[in-house]
Design an enzyme around this catalytic site. Structure first.
Site, mmCIF file in Angstrom:
data_model
loop_
_atom_site.group_PDB
_atom_site.id
_atom_site.type_symbol
_atom_site.label_atom_id
_atom_site.label_comp_id
_atom_site.label_asym_id
_atom_site.label_seq_id
_atom_site.Cartn_x
_atom_site.Cartn_y
_atom_site.Cartn_z
ATOM 1 N N MET A 233 0.840 -1.216 0.000
ATOM 2 C CA MET A 233 0.000 0.000 0.000
ATOM 3 C C MET A 233 0.867 1.255 0.000
ATOM 4 S SD MET A 233 -2.704 -1.441 2.850
ATOM 5 C CE MET A 233 -1.417 -2.178 3.852
ATOM 6 N N CYS B 53 3.353 10.084 4.462
ATOM 7 C CA CYS B 53 2.905 9.049 3.532
ATOM 8 C C CYS B 53 4.164 8.283 3.176
ATOM 9 C CB CYS B 53 2.253 9.654 2.292
ATOM 10 S SG CYS B 53 1.844 8.439 1.032
ATOM 11 N N THR B 54 4.099 6.978 3.182
ATOM 12 C CA THR B 54 5.327 6.195 3.060
ATOM 13 C C THR B 54 5.985 6.314 1.691
ATOM 14 O OG1 THR B 54 3.959 4.231 2.619
ATOM 15 C CG2 THR B 54 4.756 4.560 4.885
ATOM 16 N N GLU B 55 5.277 6.887 0.703
ATOM 17 C CA GLU B 55 5.891 7.100 -0.615
ATOM 18 C C GLU B 55 6.620 8.430 -0.745
ATOM 19 O OE1 GLU B 55 3.099 3.931 -0.988
ATOM 20 O OE2 GLU B 55 2.657 5.988 -0.417
ATOM 21 N N GLN C 255 -10.954 3.224 -0.259
ATOM 22 C CA GLN C 255 -10.590 4.481 0.411
ATOM 23 C C GLN C 255 -11.389 5.644 -0.168
ATOM 24 O OE1 GLN C 255 -6.393 4.756 -0.348
ATOM 25 N NE2 GLN C 255 -5.810 3.922 1.651
ATOM 26 N N THR D 61 1.916 1.678 5.944
ATOM 27 C CA THR D 61 1.246 2.816 5.322
ATOM 28 C C THR D 61 0.720 3.704 6.439
ATOM 29 O OG1 THR D 61 -0.859 3.438 4.245
ATOM 30 C CG2 THR D 61 -0.680 1.201 5.024
ATOM 31 N N ASN D 62 0.815 5.005 6.256
ATOM 32 C CA ASN D 62 0.248 5.924 7.248
ATOM 33 C C ASN D 62 -1.277 5.947 7.182
ATOM 34 O OD1 ASN D 62 2.552 7.800 8.568
ATOM 35 N ND2 ASN D 62 3.127 7.316 6.459
ATOM 36 N N THR D 63 -1.817 6.056 5.969
ATOM 37 C CA THR D 63 -3.260 6.250 5.816
ATOM 38 C C THR D 63 -4.074 5.129 6.443
ATOM 39 O OG1 THR D 63 -2.986 7.537 3.778
ATOM 40 C CG2 THR D 63 -5.116 6.478 4.114
#
Length: 238
Positions: free
Chosen positions: A10, A197-199, A52, A83-85
């Site tokens: 994710m 956000c991990t990206e 989401q 993932t943060n979200t």
């Protein structure tokens, strides 16, 4: 060494960053041919993203709860959500398993508190920036005031995450826009900025700005390595 259970995919772009960070962390600590003991469940992000944006968080929770049960059955000693979200549904996931959950906002909040940061900017998906599950945890748990970009900036950040970074596209023009937003947050009083956000760390690194950045992927992975190599863990008893 304990086995890390990870919910990934994710997106898989950031899961790859986690995998490298976890293994590099264990190697740095133990040397030689050591690597992380890891049980990874990688979901199909297209399913998660659709739910989401439809606001069906209950359905996303059910997918991730089942994934969490799978990694627990696979021998994981504790759990991270890559993932943060999707920490929006962390309470449901935590309740679904008997192993402890290392929450990404707790790892980040502790690092901020240790560094004396009291007012921080937050970049992430629109869900992370606009809802209270992340910023509220930082404020309630660590006394940290959280600033977010304005509405147009939030839209830009969100769009770049889903249409570029999650698809492996890292564009200089988007980096410049992000850096302008980071500067704006500093101008409004942020002492540092969370890459929530991990990206985002694929696009913006500390070398690009003088504003202190807190990369949640790196912080979360570092704390996971510490848990894996420690005698005890926080959260629910293992």
């Amino acid at each position: 060494m304990k086995t890390i259970g990870m919910l990934g995919g994710m997106s898989w772009e950031s899961t790859a960053s986690y995998y490298r960070a976890l293994n590099e962390g264990v190697k740095a600590a133990l040397g030689g041919l050591h690597s992380a003991k890891l049980c990874l469940y990688s979901v199909d992000f297209a399913d998660i993203e659709r739910l989401q944006h439809a606001g069906d968080w209950a359905a996303t929770a059910e997918i991730l709860c089942q994934a969490a049960r799978s990694v627990e059955a696979g021998g994981a000693d504790f759990l991270i959500i890559g993932t943060n979200t999707m920490h929006k549904v962390a309470p449901e996931i935590e309740a679904a398993v008997d192993i402890p959950l290392l929450h990404i906002a707790d790892a980040t909040g502790q690092r901020l508190a240790d560094d004396g940061i009291r007012r921080v900017g937050l970049l992430g998906t629109r869900f992370t920036m606009e809802q209270d599950f992340y910023a509220g945890r930082l404020t309630e748990g660590f006394g940290i005031e959280v600033l977010v970009p304005d509405a147009l900036q939030r839209d830009l950040i969100h769009e770049v995450i889903y249409t570029e970074l999650c698809q492996g596209r890292v564009l200089d023009a988007s980096r410049q826009r992000y850096l302008e937003i980071i500067d704006s947050l500093q101008a409004h009083g942020a002492e540092a900025v969370i890459l929530g956000c991990t990206e985002i760390a694929l696009l913006v690194q500390q070398a690009h700005t003088s504003v202190p950045l807190y990369d949640t992927t790196a912080i979360h992975a570092e704390q996971a390595v510490a848990w894996a190599l420690s005698e005890s863990m926080g959260g629910k008893p293992a």
